[in-house]
Design an enzyme around this catalytic site. Structure first.
Site, short mmCIF file in Angstrom:
data_model
loop_
_atom_site.label_atom_id
_atom_site.label_comp_id
_atom_site.label_asym_id
_atom_site.label_seq_id
_atom_site.Cartn_x
_atom_site.Cartn_y
_atom_site.Cartn_z
N LYS A 14 0.83 -1.22 0.00
CA LYS A 14 0.00 0.00 0.00
C LYS A 14 0.86 1.27 0.00
CE LYS A 14 -2.11 -1.11 3.87
NZ LYS A 14 -1.68 -2.48 4.24
N ARG A 89 -9.54 0.83 8.79
CA ARG A 89 -9.22 -0.57 9.11
C ARG A 89 -10.35 -1.25 9.86
NH1 ARG A 89 -3.32 0.01 8.83
NH2 ARG A 89 -2.31 -1.98 9.17
N ARG A 128 11.75 -6.28 5.15
CA ARG A 128 11.68 -4.89 5.59
C ARG A 128 12.19 -4.75 7.03
NH1 ARG A 128 6.02 -1.82 5.37
NH2 ARG A 128 5.68 -2.96 7.31
N ARG A 134 11.85 -1.86 11.47
CA ARG A 134 10.54 -1.54 12.07
C ARG A 134 10.21 -2.57 13.13
NH1 ARG A 134 5.44 -0.01 8.30
NH2 ARG A 134 4.34 -1.31 9.82
N ARG A 145 -0.62 -9.45 12.99
CA ARG A 145 -1.17 -8.39 12.13
C ARG A 145 -2.01 -9.00 11.01
NH1 ARG A 145 4.36 -5.89 10.82
NH2 ARG A 145 3.34 -4.56 9.28
P1 ADP Z 1 0.94 -2.44 7.82
O1 ADP Z 1 -0.17 -2.15 6.88
O2 ADP Z 1 2.14 -3.01 7.13
O3 ADP Z 1 0.55 -3.21 9.04
P2 ADP Z 1 0.85 0.28 8.90
O4 ADP Z 1 1.97 1.23 8.97
O5 ADP Z 1 -0.33 0.64 8.07
O6 ADP Z 1 1.51 -1.08 8.40
O7 ADP Z 1 0.30 -0.03 10.38
C1 ADP Z 1 1.16 -0.37 11.45
C2 ADP Z 1 0.35 -0.49 12.74
O8 ADP Z 1 -0.22 0.79 13.07
C3 ADP Z 1 -0.84 -1.44 12.73
O9 ADP Z 1 -0.47 -2.77 12.99
C4 ADP Z 1 -1.73 -0.84 13.83
O10 ADP Z 1 -1.26 -1.19 15.12
C5 ADP Z 1 -1.50 0.65 13.67
N1 ADP Z 1 -2.51 1.27 12.77
C6 ADP Z 1 -2.26 1.85 11.56
N2 ADP Z 1 -3.39 2.31 11.00
C7 ADP Z 1 -4.39 2.01 11.86
C8 ADP Z 1 -5.80 2.18 11.85
N3 ADP Z 1 -6.43 2.78 10.82
N4 ADP Z 1 -6.52 1.73 12.91
C9 ADP Z 1 -5.93 1.14 13.95
N5 ADP Z 1 -4.61 0.93 14.03
C10 ADP Z 1 -3.84 1.34 13.01
#
Ligand code: ADP
Length: 187
Positions: A14, A89, A128, A134, A145
């Protein structure tokens, strides 16, 4: 306005494709993951609260991420459109987003879901983790996740399917190949 939600499991690309899309269509990129990591880097209270949740691979509470997105949307003067990455999400987040956009007399144009095989997701995220360090890119957190995505996030796709806005794209292949598929859907 052109408002796109980029959707898909962790590791589906994404963030990478969002960069390609904003370059071509001049949209504003809103990534809740990036916004949360900026809070962590700034050692804010919100960031400290979010970090322990993110390190487990769970979702940060809806009201926190909704508040962050609302602030960003309202800060933009006359935007061409937004690309939402990692948000919404949950269905509650999707409903809030619809409300925020309708207050701005606009709406989601399209939601694009990137489809990637589970083993490929794990491989990309482990890579990554090694390259960028990270803290949520370790095997245990990655598996959680993906589970959280399957249980709590996939219903968001049904929500937009009901509005006729959902499109599914094969997210396996090179970055360029996948971007071509995305451009075709946007066109
Ligand atoms: P990825 O899609 O690879 O998991 P992100 O950077 O989008 O990476 O998200 C990392 C973490 O941030 C998620 O596992 C969650 O804990 C938190 N997070 C990100 N966006 C949201 C959201 N919209 N609602 C709740 N938690 C979120």
């Amino acid at each position: 306005m052109l408002n796109i939600v980029l959707f898909g499991p962790p590791g589906s690309g994404k963030g990478t494709q969002a960069e390609n899309i904003i370059r071509k269509y001049n949209l504003k990129h809103l990534s809740t993951g990036d916004l949360l990591r900026a809070e962590i880097a700034g050692k804010t209270e919100l960031g400290m609260r979010a970090k322990s949740i993110m390190d487990k691979g769970a979702l940060v509470p809806d009201e926190i991420v909704i508040g962050m997105i609302e602030k960003r949307i309202n800060a933009e003067k006359d935007p061409k459109g937004f690309i939402f990455d990692g948000f919404p999400r949950t269905v509650a987040q999707a409903e809030s987003l619809d409300k925020m956009l309708s207050e701005k007399k606009t709406s989601i144009t399209l939601i694009i879901s990137l489809d990637v095989k589970r083993q490929e997701l794990i491989n990309r995220l482990l890579k990554r983790g090694k390259e960028q360090g990270r803290s949520d890119d370790n095997l245990e957190t990655i598996e959680n996740r993906i589970k959280v995505y399957e249980n709590q996030t996939t219903p968001v796709m049904n929500y937009y399917d009901g509005q006729g806005k959902a499109r599914y794209i094969d997210g396996m292949g090179t970055i360029e190949e996948i971007f071509k598929r995305i451009e075709k859907v946007i066109r």
